[in-house]
Structure formats: structure tokens, C-alpha cells
Design a protein around this motif. Structure first.
Motif, PDB file in Angstrom:
ATOM      1  N   ASP A  85       0.844  -1.201   0.000  1.00 27.80           N
ATOM      2  CA  ASP A  85       0.000   0.000   0.000  1.00 27.80           C
ATOM      3  C   ASP A  85       0.880   1.253   0.000  1.00 27.80           C
ATOM      4  N   ARG A 104       1.814  -3.537   4.735  1.00 25.48           N
ATOM      5  CA  ARG A 104       0.459  -4.078   4.824  1.00 25.48           C
ATOM      6  C   ARG A 104      -0.506  -3.142   4.084  1.00 25.48           C
ATOM      7  N   ILE A 105      -1.607  -3.701   3.587  1.00 28.23           N
ATOM      8  CA  ILE A 105      -2.658  -2.859   3.014  1.00 28.23           C
ATOM      9  C   ILE A 105      -3.367  -2.192   4.201  1.00 28.23           C
ATOM     10  N   GLN A 125      -5.961  -1.094   5.909  1.00 32.74           N
ATOM     11  CA  GLN A 125      -7.422  -1.252   5.930  1.00 32.74           C
ATOM     12  C   GLN A 125      -8.160  -0.022   6.486  1.00 32.74           C
ATOM     13  N   TYR A 137     -11.186  -2.203   0.345  1.00 34.80           N
ATOM     14  CA  TYR A 137     -10.094  -2.928   0.995  1.00 34.80           C
ATOM     15  C   TYR A 137     -10.018  -4.359   0.459  1.00 34.80           C
ATOM     16  N   MET A 138     -11.173  -5.032   0.363  1.00 30.66           N
ATOM     17  CA  MET A 138     -11.195  -6.418  -0.095  1.00 30.66           C
ATOM     18  C   MET A 138     -10.630  -6.534  -1.515  1.00 30.66           C
ATOM     19  N   GLN A 197      -8.182  -4.981  -2.693  1.00 29.49           N
ATOM     20  CA  GLN A 197      -6.722  -4.818  -2.695  1.00 29.49           C
ATOM     21  C   GLN A 197      -6.001  -5.872  -1.859  1.00 29.49           C
ATOM     22  N   LYS A 198      -6.734  -6.528  -1.009  1.00 29.66           N
ATOM     23  CA  LYS A 198      -6.150  -7.453  -0.026  1.00 29.66           C
ATOM     24  C   LYS A 198      -5.556  -8.698  -0.700  1.00 29.66           C
ATOM     25  N   GLY A 199      -4.421  -9.158  -0.188  1.00 28.79           N
ATOM     26  CA  GLY A 199      -3.870 -10.443  -0.613  1.00 28.79           C
ATOM     27  C   GLY A 199      -3.223 -10.469  -1.994  1.00 28.79           C
ATOM     28  N   GLU A 238       0.999 -10.408   4.144  1.00 28.49           N
ATOM     29  CA  GLU A 238       1.860 -10.086   2.998  1.00 28.49           C
ATOM     30  C   GLU A 238       3.240 -10.736   3.057  1.00 28.49           C
TER      31      GLU A 238
END
Ligand code: NCD
Length: 356
Positions: free
Chosen positions: A159, A226-227, A229, A238-239, A241-243, A270
Motif C-alpha cells: 500500500d 500491509r494494506i 485497511q 479494501y477487499m 486490494q487485499k492479498g 503479505e
């Protein structure tokens, strides 16, 4: 004009930064020499946002120097819950403590705090803007683990839009010669415009890419993040971009044998936990270096009268900053305050966003 506020590491001269780094190493080698160097002094930690490392490393740093600490880690346990503004909280606490470390969700909040504090303010993170003492941590770790701060190809992944540690680190590492930046993110989470203009202004080589796997082989340093949140407008954003970026052993097999992996922590998903056993994983050591860095910083701010930084004389402005995350939006008494950057843009002196 000089002050002792640590809002952005940019305010420090290279010599001052070098002095903190070498003092941190010296304290790590001989902590007993510094055990009473802040006897009788009080650090306040005002954390309006959650924190494990930053707050506790500030506290342990002060305790290990012989000082004491006060503060809150949940503003809802303070008069903030009753509606007290930042100005009143800081005015009061600066009458109790000798130095304040703070973290706040609004961009520019640390600069706003300096306007009413009679003691030095250290920015422990102001929204998605900056996090100078994390950068201090990162720089000390790189110095120790790579032996240099120049001629490095530095990958930053995750991020890059909301990660304040990324913004502070790029600003600092762009000052050292021949550093190249590989910015690994989705389009939606690429670095903010003001950070990109810093890279351009300083003629730094950089590229923006979307694959960690393709980029990893050329890196000397990989800075995972980390993203964030809590900085997204909705759960769905958020979902989405996650993972997307995960460092695992398979990708790490493609990296240089002496690449250093950093992460400001906390980790979510991550970095695969299996990577922790790889000698290139430096993120837990990094947190320890951070404590020594904060000891050195507090020591110099409280014990060396001449350890102070040049600062802008604030220029009052008629134009309000339009950044919705800027502190001026929530603390309505704040004067509009701006400065010209070296490209001649008028920028907000709190959050650095371009006004015109
Ligand atoms: C970071 C922060 O708070 O900005 N953590 C830290 O201070 N070590 C990174 C993060 O929250 O992702």
C-alpha cells in the motif's frame, strides 16, 4: 528559525541523521553509560491510533534512559472522549511532560500540535502522511545490515498510497546517491503525487510495476507493507486490494542472496511466516534497532541544546487545504498555513498536499 520538533526527517541535516544513527549504535554497544541520562525527565505518549511497536519502543527507550512516561493509548480513555480538541490536549500535556511522542489519524496533526506545544513534538505517524521515527529505524537497520545507505535498489511493495512509512522512507533515501526505487503496487495504491514529485525533483531513478515476482531479482532491499485497511472508505475497496502481494519462499528463491527484507510491522498476510526463518528476513531485528534509534533521538533532544532543526516560518494563507484527511478539516480553529515547494507550488504546511 529553529525548533526541536521531529515531524519529517527532511528537517534534519545529513550530519544530524548520521549522529542519531551512530549514537544508536553506541547505546546498543554500551547501554549502561546512558542508563541515567534522562533521569527526572518525562515523556508523554499520546496515541490516538493503535500501536504496538512505536508506542512501546518510545516508552522503553525513555525508561532505559532513566526517564518516566505518561500518556494514553486509547483517546477514549482521555478527555478526547468528552470532545476536547487537539490544541487543548497538547497545551495541557506540554505543561506536564518534557517531550511528547504522538500518533493521530489526521494528516498534518503533528505539525498542528507544534503550534501549541511548549515542548518538542515527535511525530509517531500522522494519518497516511509521515512516520519519521520508523524511517530512523529503517535507516539504522539498513546501515547495520547492508553497510551503506547509497547505491541500493530498493523495492517498496504493497500500500504505497496510504503507507506513511513508505512516504517517509522514500523522502529520506532519495537524498543518498544512486539509490533506485522499484515501486510495486496496484494502480489504485500507487504513491501519492507529492512523493512522486520529490523523486522527480531529486532526479532519482524509479519505476512503477505491478509484479513482485518479476521485480524481486534486482532488489537489494525489499520493503513490504500491509494494506492499510483503516484508511479505506469502504470494506469493499479494501477487499479488492487485499492479498495481492505476498512474499513467500517461492518468490524469495528468485531474490539476491544478500537482499534485506524489511517491514515496519504489523504484518497481516503479505509475508508468509515461513519466510521468518530466512536469514534475509530482518523485520524483527528492525524493531529492536528502532528502540535504540528512539533512545538516541530522545537523548539528543533533551540533552543537547544545539540539537535543533531549521523550520519554515509559517505563512498564513487564505486558501483552505482541500485534502479531506488533513487536520484542518476537523480542528476548525487552525490557521490555514502554507509554504512554497521548490517547484513553486503552494502546499499545505500541515499535510503537504498541493493547494495550487
Ligand atoms: C506502521 C504504522 O503505524 O504506520 N507501523 C509501525 O509504526 N511500526 C505500519 C503499519 O501500520 O502498517
Amino acid at each position: 528559525m529553529k525548533n526541536k520538533n521531529v515531524i519529517d526527517l527532511e528537517a534534519l541535516t545529513p550530519e544530524q541523521l548520521e549522529r542519531i544513527c551512530s549514537l544508536a549504535e553506541e547505546i546498543k554497544r554500551a547501554p549502561e553509560k546512558y542508563r541515567h541520562s534522562c533521569d527526572g525527565k518525562i515523556l508523554a505518549t499520546l496515541f490516538y491510533e493503535p500501536s504496538t511497536r512505536t508506542q512501546m519502543s518510545f516508552q522503553t527507550a525513555m525508561l532505559r534512559l532513566g526517564g518516566r512516561t505518561i500518556g494514553f493509548d486509547d483517546p477514549m480513555n482521555s478527555s478526547v472522549a468528552k470532545g476536547e480538541n487537539l490544541k487543548d490536549t497538547i497545551t495541557i500535556v506540554s505543561g506536564y511532560a518534557d517531550i511528547i511522542a504522538m500518533r493521530h489519524p489526521s494528516e498534518g496533526s503533528a505539525t498542528a500540535a507544534t503550534l501549541c506545544s511548549s515542548v518538542p513534538i515527535i511525530n509517531g505517524g500522522d494519518g497516511g502522511h509521515l512516520h519519521p521515527t520508523q524511517t530512523l529505524t529503517d535507516v539504522i537497520t539498513l546501515n547495520a545490515e547492508k553497510g551503506r545507505l547509497h547505491d541500493l535498489t530498493i523495492g517498496l511493495c504493497g500500500d504505497l498510497l496510504n503507507g506513511r512509512t513508505v512516504h517517509s522512507l522514500i523522502k529520506t533515501m532519495a537524498n543518498y546517491k544512486n539509490n533506485k526505487f522499484v515501486l510495486i503496487s496496484t494502480k489504485a495504491l500507487s504513491i501519492p503525487g507529492y512523493v512522486r514529485s520529490i523523486l522527480e525533483r531529486k532526479h532519482c531513478e524509479y519505476k512503477e510495476v505491478s509484479s513482485l515476482k518479476e521485480a524481486i531479482a534486482e532488489l537489494d532491499v525489499l520493503y513490504m507493507t500491509r494494506i492499510q485497511q483503516e484508511r479505506f472508505a469502504s470494506e469493499q475497496e479494501y477487499m479488492d486490494q487485499k492479498g495481492i502481494f505476498v512474499l513467500d519462499c517461492e518468490k524469495l528463491a528468485l531474490a539476491k542472496k544478500d537482499m534485506v527484507i524489511l517491514h515496519p510491522l504489523p504484518r497481516v498476510d503479505e509475508i508468509d511466516v515461513k519466510v521468518d526463518n530466512d536469514p534475509r528476513a530482518c523485520y524483527f531485528k528492525q524493531a529492536v534497532y528502532g528502540m535504540y534509534g528512539r533512545m538516541a533521538l530522545i537523548y539528543l533532544l533533551l540533552n543537547d541544546r544545539d540539537f535543533a532543526f531549521d523550520c519554515y516560518k509559517p505563512q498564513l494563507s487564505d486558501s483552505k487545504c482541500k485534502n479531506p484527511k488533513c487536520i484542518v478539516q476537523s480542528e476548525s480553529y487552525l490557521p490555514y498555513n502554507c509554504k512554497y515547494d521548490s517547484d513553486g507550488h503552494l502546499v499545505c504546511n500541515y499535510c503537504d498536499h498541493i493547494i495550487e
